[in-house]
Design a protein around this motif. Sequence first.
Motif, PDB file in Angstrom:
ATOM      1  N   TRP A 174       0.837  -1.206   0.000  1.00 27.53           N
ATOM      2  CA  TRP A 174       0.000   0.000   0.000  1.00 27.53           C
ATOM      3  C   TRP A 174       0.873   1.258   0.000  1.00 27.53           C
ATOM      4  O   TRP A 174       0.639   2.191  -0.775  1.00 27.53           O
ATOM      5  CB  TRP A 174      -0.933  -0.015   1.218  1.00 27.53           C
ATOM      6  CG  TRP A 174      -1.673   1.266   1.431  1.00 27.53           C
ATOM      7  CD1 TRP A 174      -2.740   1.727   0.718  1.00 27.53           C
ATOM      8  CD2 TRP A 174      -1.385   2.277   2.416  1.00 27.53           C
ATOM      9  NE1 TRP A 174      -3.150   2.948   1.199  1.00 27.53           N
ATOM     10  CE2 TRP A 174      -2.334   3.304   2.251  1.00 27.53           C
ATOM     11  CE3 TRP A 174      -0.429   2.391   3.434  1.00 27.53           C
ATOM     12  CZ2 TRP A 174      -2.343   4.450   3.049  1.00 27.53           C
ATOM     13  CZ3 TRP A 174      -0.447   3.532   4.223  1.00 27.53           C
ATOM     14  CH2 TRP A 174      -1.390   4.544   4.037  1.00 27.53           C
ATOM     15  N   VAL A 175       1.918   1.265   0.850  1.00 31.95           N
ATOM     16  CA  VAL A 175       2.816   2.427   0.912  1.00 31.95           C
ATOM     17  C   VAL A 175       3.462   2.657  -0.444  1.00 31.95           C
ATOM     18  O   VAL A 175       3.505   3.789  -0.941  1.00 31.95           O
ATOM     19  CB  VAL A 175       3.899   2.257   2.001  1.00 31.95           C
ATOM     20  CG1 VAL A 175       4.935   3.366   1.905  1.00 31.95           C
ATOM     21  CG2 VAL A 175       3.278   2.252   3.388  1.00 31.95           C
ATOM     22  N   LEU A 176       3.933   1.580  -1.080  1.00 33.25           N
ATOM     23  CA  LEU A 176       4.574   1.725  -2.400  1.00 33.25           C
ATOM     24  C   LEU A 176       3.578   2.255  -3.431  1.00 33.25           C
ATOM     25  O   LEU A 176       3.959   2.931  -4.379  1.00 33.25           O
ATOM     26  CB  LEU A 176       5.166   0.385  -2.855  1.00 33.25           C
ATOM     27  CG  LEU A 176       6.452  -0.008  -2.121  1.00 33.25           C
ATOM     28  CD1 LEU A 176       6.865  -1.433  -2.455  1.00 33.25           C
ATOM     29  CD2 LEU A 176       7.593   0.962  -2.449  1.00 33.25           C
ATOM     30  N   ALA A 177       2.308   1.960  -3.219  1.00 38.88           N
ATOM     31  CA  ALA A 177       1.281   2.444  -4.150  1.00 38.88           C
ATOM     32  C   ALA A 177       0.976   3.925  -3.935  1.00 38.88           C
ATOM     33  O   ALA A 177       0.592   4.610  -4.884  1.00 38.88           O
ATOM     34  CB  ALA A 177       0.001   1.617  -4.004  1.00 38.88           C
ATOM     35  N   VAL A 178       1.162   4.404  -2.698  1.00 40.93           N
ATOM     36  CA  VAL A 178       0.821   5.809  -2.437  1.00 40.93           C
ATOM     37  C   VAL A 178       2.010   6.771  -2.527  1.00 40.93           C
ATOM     38  O   VAL A 178       1.822   7.981  -2.636  1.00 40.93           O
ATOM     39  CB  VAL A 178       0.099   6.017  -1.077  1.00 40.93           C
ATOM     40  CG1 VAL A 178      -1.247   5.299  -1.068  1.00 40.93           C
ATOM     41  CG2 VAL A 178       0.965   5.583   0.089  1.00 40.93           C
ATOM     42  N   ILE A 179       3.244   6.237  -2.498  1.00 40.14           N
ATOM     43  CA  ILE A 179       4.399   7.112  -2.730  1.00 40.14           C
ATOM     44  C   ILE A 179       4.425   7.432  -4.221  1.00 40.14           C
ATOM     45  O   ILE A 179       4.420   6.523  -5.042  1.00 40.14           O
ATOM     46  CB  ILE A 179       5.736   6.432  -2.326  1.00 40.14           C
ATOM     47  CG1 ILE A 179       5.784   6.195  -0.817  1.00 40.14           C
ATOM     48  CG2 ILE A 179       6.921   7.293  -2.750  1.00 40.14           C
ATOM     49  CD1 ILE A 179       7.057   5.493  -0.358  1.00 40.14           C
ATOM     50  N   PRO A 180       4.451   8.720  -4.584  1.00 38.59           N
ATOM     51  CA  PRO A 180       4.401   9.063  -6.016  1.00 38.59           C
ATOM     52  C   PRO A 180       5.597   8.481  -6.754  1.00 38.59           C
ATOM     53  O   PRO A 180       6.708   8.395  -6.215  1.00 38.59           O
ATOM     54  CB  PRO A 180       4.437  10.591  -6.018  1.00 38.59           C
ATOM     55  CG  PRO A 180       4.954  10.985  -4.680  1.00 38.59           C
ATOM     56  CD  PRO A 180       4.529   9.916  -3.735  1.00 38.59           C
ATOM     57  N   VAL A 181       5.371   8.048  -7.993  1.00 37.55           N
ATOM     58  CA  VAL A 181       6.471   7.560  -8.825  1.00 37.55           C
ATOM     59  C   VAL A 181       7.215   8.776  -9.342  1.00 37.55           C
ATOM     60  O   VAL A 181       6.621   9.792  -9.684  1.00 37.55           O
ATOM     61  CB  VAL A 181       5.948   6.707 -10.002  1.00 37.55           C
ATOM     62  CG1 VAL A 181       7.094   6.308 -10.915  1.00 37.55           C
ATOM     63  CG2 VAL A 181       5.228   5.479  -9.485  1.00 37.55           C
TER      64      VAL A 181
END
Lengths: 187, 187
Positions: A174-181
Amino acid sequence: MNTLAYGLLSLLSHSSLSGYDLMLRIQPFWPAKHSQIYPLLARLERNGMVSCELVQQSDKPDKKVYSINDKGIAALQEWLTVPASDPVMRDELMLKAFCMSHVDPAVSRELFAARLEHYRNKLERLCQKIKSVRQVDELEEDQMPSYQSPYFGAYIMLNKALMSCRTNIEWCEWVLAVIPVEEASVE
Amino acid sequence: MNTLAYGLLSLLSHSSLSGYDLMLRIQPFWPAKHSQIYPLLARLERNGMVSCELVQQSDKPDKKVYSINDKGIAALQEWLTVPASDPVMRDELMLKAFCMSHVDPAVSRELFAARLEHYRNKLERLCQKIKSVRQVDELEEDQMPSYQSPYFGAYIMLNKALMSCRTNIEWCEWVLAVIPVEEASVE
DNA sequence: AAAACCATGTAAATTGTTACATGATTGC
DNA sequence: GCAATCATGTAACAATTTACATGGTTTT
């Protein structure tokens, strides 16, 4: 008698083990180095909580196998009647998460990607461990060891580790999904 | 510079705080007593990582408010590029669980009932905390703080705490369900 | 032969807790 | 007045980690 001492007695209450084995087995619940375990075992022996026997091995170096005494069992039973103190968790990643905004998202992503990998490996090991415990206690699918079985405690702890591990994986994803690319930077 | 030192800098990177405030705020992530915090802050000041200002208060005792310096921010940015070390969890209940079979199930139930209560209280506090963070950052339902917001880190950590807490409650309830209820003993 | 694992220990340094000390302010 | 919270510090002790030390056995 500190917590680690009771932890060692707890492990010894099911089977006699060497200091080296105790060191390896207590890691998941109470991290401790051999330099802490060996002197503590000597102290427990002096206090009459455990007994020690030298076992000669041909394939590996000789070892000292410790067994729990009646006094040790009594100490455990007494210890079990007092409430467990609150769990202590120290996670550097949590402290890093707090100041993440001071660096590039790519740097933060790397931290969580590494942690995700860590938990995935842990999950893998856990699944194998659970399988082996099931075999040793000769259990059918979805069957629990009985309360009296020495594996009852191990089983509920493995289950906790499994549940926690899955929750942590879910959280990392989830964190990796919410940290902007990372956006393409200025050319 | 140890982990606690970086942790203090991490908290100071969003707002200036007194040693007392830092002590309270770092608890959930890295338990530490004031006796560890105060000398460490003095050291960070000597190293030029933070600056200190005496603030007089009329309603409460005066306090020393610490602010992070450029050198402190630089140290944090450097620190964020190195992978976080593995989390350390020490839970006495896990050690007790291992030797549970040596006592009456009622004794074991009591241990887990107390732990369940502990997590339920924690969940309650967490929900309120999340609500207050949402208010401060003026967020709509289901909206996240942006990566740049100082609340981004706090938000993802609160979420982790929430998920872990729920998992732990679920586990405790399951354990209480599988520990046999005391049979009437011999009359 | 070097690396990896098994096995046990001690010494030094670091980290963390408990106790000692002090004192202001607020609410009951 | 007393307890609770705020606020800061030091000293002593306990727990933990890292480094020092040694040596056998197995696998590559």
